[in-house]
Structure formats: structure tokens, C-alpha cells
Design an enzyme around this catalytic site. Structure first.
Site, PDB file in Angstrom:
ATOM      1  CD  GLU A  72      -2.976  -1.086  -0.096  1.00  0.00           C
ATOM      2  OE1 GLU A  72      -3.104   0.117  -0.862  1.00  0.00           O
ATOM      3  OE2 GLU A  72      -3.659  -2.304  -0.582  1.00  0.00           O
ATOM      4  CE1 TYR A 153      -6.523   3.063   0.460  1.00  0.00           C
ATOM      5  CE2 TYR A 153      -4.083   3.422   0.596  1.00  0.00           C
ATOM      6  CZ  TYR A 153      -5.270   2.475   0.163  1.00  0.00           C
ATOM      7  OH  TYR A 153      -5.090   1.371  -0.677  1.00  0.00           O
ATOM      8  CG  ASP A 171      -7.816   4.355  -3.126  1.00  0.00           C
ATOM      9  OD1 ASP A 171      -8.823   4.336  -3.406  1.00  0.00           O
ATOM     10  OD2 ASP A 171      -6.862   3.373  -3.554  1.00  0.00           O
TER      11      ASP A 171
HETATM   12  N1  ADE Z   1      -4.652   0.652  -5.170  1.00  0.00           N
HETATM   13  C1  ADE Z   1      -4.037   0.959  -4.231  1.00  0.00           C
HETATM   14  N2  ADE Z   1      -4.203  -0.416  -3.245  1.00  0.00           N
HETATM   15  C2  ADE Z   1      -4.878  -1.117  -4.064  1.00  0.00           C
HETATM   16  C3  ADE Z   1      -5.463  -2.426  -3.712  1.00  0.00           C
HETATM   17  N3  ADE Z   1      -5.189  -3.080  -2.604  1.00  0.00           N
HETATM   18  N4  ADE Z   1      -6.217  -3.166  -4.722  1.00  0.00           N
HETATM   19  C4  ADE Z   1      -6.553  -2.389  -5.821  1.00  0.00           C
HETATM   20  N5  ADE Z   1      -6.182  -1.048  -6.101  1.00  0.00           N
HETATM   21  C5  ADE Z   1      -5.233  -0.647  -5.135  1.00  0.00           C
END
Ligand code: ADE
Ligand code: SF4
Length: 389
Positions: A72, A153, A171
């Protein structure tokens, strides 16, 4: 709507390395960091072994917090395709959070080099040190929020995707999906109320998911996945969307009107001048530790040119004095960092003498620089290799 979303996610989700369940490597759900050292053998699959049981993970909660946190952090501002190889390399270099915490900062920066937004890498290591000092991974949203570099987030993502907790997240993907589903106008609501509304909806959704017995991770990641693959910024594929019947923007044929554009921060134009001392015979260039510079802290880069080095009259004298060979060449490149547009001019000076070898400078190989480099210096190296070899 949430059942459709989580069902769709389970069927359609992309296979991504950080989505692997535990059991595929030697990591186990660490209620505390010790667990990893005690059991080197893979747990038998569900993350509900002796160590995982302490966390009492609800449905779907069998992803390692280290991997989720790392992915992340990498995925903020960076696309999935770019992140994948970095994610693998990072885990090879720093297989556990202790490895990351005790690594040399330069090695962490090197592993991050090219991903951009380098404060993320520095925060990652700070965060790892914090977690290791606590002796266990944070177990709640509040505890995750205390980790350096972790905001609402990221905390929401780790707690829901890894620990299975029913906590919200928003997000950019989620924001886009919500704005279309409910025709949320940031102009009408104002920036703050618009953002509050996003989080209110995310909270509402996740508490409903809990009541319905759906997995927190599937719902939260479902929103993100929908935004990343179907409800995309350009050309959303409403025909394949599981939520089409629930979508106000689709019903009103106003999909492209959402999300409304953010007022853009003004562009700032900067000019940088750097010097590339090139030892052609040895295929080496002189780089400088750029920790003291405004951009790309923790990386290495070509030394900044003093104004005198770029002014032609003085330049002759400087060259003579430093005994540098006579041929020179200017390379131009452009880079964007947030709202800054940086134009870079690189004066390539050929030399065979190793004049500077002091602290903070190093002659490095063009082929294997072995220093953490950002995109601009990589680009220069590439240009040098193309142009002069
Ligand atoms: N963008 C950021 N984290 C994500 C996730 N876990 N799945 C899909 N898109 C993402
Ligand atoms: Fe997005 Fe279209 Fe689905 Fe609405 S119907 S959520 S606009 S993809």
C-alpha cells in the site's frame, strides 16, 4: 450492493503478489514478531494456526500485514504494473520487517530508487523501526495510525485487508467510484464536505458489510479494484460493472461528469543545472550524495553546477585550472514532481582525471551505479550511454 461488490471482487480480482494468502512463503500472521522466528515452516494455509489464532482473523483475513503495508505504501502515487517488480525485489532484500528496520538507509533507498516520492521509503523504514521497537505489529486502527508515514488510508487498508477489521478507507479509486455512484459534486459540497462525505459513505459501507457477514477486505478492496479496472478515470466500462443498477451517474447518463476535477495547484517551473564528469575509458561518472538538496533526499545524483561553471567566459578558466578535457556537451531532460516541472540541463565534461574523490562524492560505473538513483539521474546515464558510447 455490497454483496454484488464482494462477489464480483472474489471472481474478478487481479492476481497480485500482495494478495497472496499466507502459506505461500515462510511468513505467518504475526501476532508478535517472535512468531516468525519460531516457525520457519509455512503455516498450513489459512492464517489461523497457533500464531494467527491470537488475532482471531475474520473471513478472508490471511494476508501478512508487512506485505499489505509495504504494497500500500508503494501503490500510493504509483501504478500496479510499476510496483510489482519493486515489491518482489524489496521482499527479497528485506524479507521481514526486522530486516527492513535494521537495513542501511542507503540500501532501502536503492531498493526504492525509481519509484519516486522518496519520503515514502524513508517513512517505511521509520515505520519498520517503530513497529520493531513495539515488539509486535499494531493490532488496531489507532495503533497503525501511530506508525510514521501511515495515514487514515494506509491504516484502514492494513487493518481491513490484513486483519479483517471493519474499518473504512478512501483512496483515489474509491473516491471516483463513490462520486459516480452518488453523483457527489465537490463544487457544490466544497472540498471539506466532499471529503467528509466520502469517508462517511465508506464507514457506512463497511459497517453494513459487517452486519451482512461479508469480508471487510473484499468490500474495501472491491471498491478499489472496481475503480482501478472498471470504473476507471477514462472510459469506464459500465457494461461490465456489477453496480450499474445502483449507479446514479449511469442512470442519469452523467458518468463522465464525475469525479469533478480538483482545482489544480499552479504549476511551478524550476530549472536545474548539473555537471556530469565523464570518464569514458573507465565508463564512470561522478555522483554526489544529494541528501542536502531540496529534491530526492537520500538519493545520489550528478553534482549541481555552480553558476560559474555554466557561464562560458569563466568556464574556460575553470577548465584550464582543473585540467579538464575540452569537449563538452549539453543534455536536456524534463521531470515532473507533484506540481513542479523541472527542466534539467546537464553539462557533460569528459575527463580522465579523478579530481574529486572526497566524502559525499563517488565515481560510479555507468553500467552498475550501485547507488540509489532517482529518475532524473537514471535518465542522464541512459542519455550518456546512448550519446557517447
Ligand atoms: N490501489 C491501492 N491499493 C490497492 C489494492 N489493494 N487493490 C487495488 N487497487 C489498489
Ligand atoms: Fe462506475 Fe459505470 Fe459502474 Fe457507475 S456503472 S460505478 S460509473 S463503472
Amino acid at each position: 450492493m455490497l454483496k454484488k461488490l464482494s462477489g464480483w471482487f472474489q471472481r474478478q480480482k487481479r492476481v497480485l503478489p500482495w494478495r497472496e494468502a499466507l502459506g505461500s512463503d515462510s511468513l505467518t500472521v504475526p501476532a508478535n514478531l517472535e512468531s516468525k522466528r519460531r516457525s520457519k515452516t509455512p503455516s498450513s494455509g489459512q492464517g489461523s494456526g497457533a500464531n494467527g489464532a491470537k488475532l482471531n482473523p475474520p473471513i478472508g483475513a490471511h494476508r501478512h500485514p508487512y506485505r499489505v503495508w509495504l504494497s500500500e505504501m508503494m501503490l500510493q502515487q504509483t501504478q500496479v504494473v510499476t510496483v510489482i517488480p519493486y515489491f518482489h525485489r524489496f521482499l527479497e532484500l528485506f524479507p521481514t520487517i526486522e530486516d527492513l528496520a535494521s537495513a542501511k538507509e542507503e540500501d532501502v533507498m536503492k531498493a526504492w530508487a525509481g519509484l519516486g516520492y522518496y519520503s515514502r521509503a524513508r517513512n517505511l523504514q521509520k515505520g519498520a523501526k517503530h513497529i520493531v521497537s513495539q515488539g509486535k505489529f499494531p493490532q488496531s486502527l489507532e495503533e497503525w495510525l501511530e506508525v510514521p508515514g501511515v495515514g487514515p488510508y494506509t491504516a484502514g487498508a492494513v487493518c481491513s485487508l490484513s486483519l479483517g477489521q471493519y474499518v473504512p478507507l478512501v483512496d483515489g479509486n474509491v473516491e471516483r467510484v463513490f462520486s459516480r455512484l452518488f453523483c457527489l459534486s465537490r463544487k457544490t459540497l466544497g472540498e471539506k464536505q466532499y471529503r467528509d462525505e466520502q469517508w462517511r459513505l465508506a464507514k457506512l459501507a463497511i459497517s453494513k458489510a459487517e452486519k451482512l457477514g461479508l469480508s471487510a477486505g473484499d468490500v474495501n478492496e472491491g471498491w478499489m479494484e472496481l475503480g482501478a479496472t472498471v470504473c476507471t478515470t477514462k472510459n469506464p466500462v459500465c457494461g461490465l460493472c456489477p453496480l450499474q443498477k445502483n449507479c446514479t451517474a449511469f442512470r442519469e447518463e452523467r458518468v463522465t461528469a464525475f469525479p469533478e476535477k480538483k482545482p489544480k495547484p499552479e504549476k511551478i517551473f524550476l530549472e536545474e543545472k548539473v555537471i556530469a564528469l565523464l570518464d569514458k575509458k573507465r565508463r564512470k561518472v561522478l555522483l554526489e550524495d544529494s541528501t542536502h538538496r531540496q529534491w530526492r533526499k537520500g538519493l545520489w545524483d550528478f553534482p549541481e553546477a555552480l553558476p560559474v561553471e555554466f557561464s562560458t567566459t569563466a568556464n574556460g578558466r575553470a577548465r584550464k585550472a582543473s585540467n579538464v578535457a575540452l569537449t563538452e556537451s549539453i543534455l536536456k531532460s524534463k521531470h515532473v514532481v507533484t506540481n513542479h516541472q523541472i527542466s534539467r540541463e546537464t553539462r557533460v565534461i569528459f575527463t580522465e582525471k579523478r579530481m574529486i574523490d572526497s566524502k559525499g562524492f563517488a565515481w560510479v560505473s555507468l553500467d552498475h551505479p550501485e547507488r540509489p538513483l532517482g529518475a532524473p539521474s537514471r535518465k542522464i546515464i541512459k542519455l550518456i550511454l546512448e550519446r557517447f558510447f
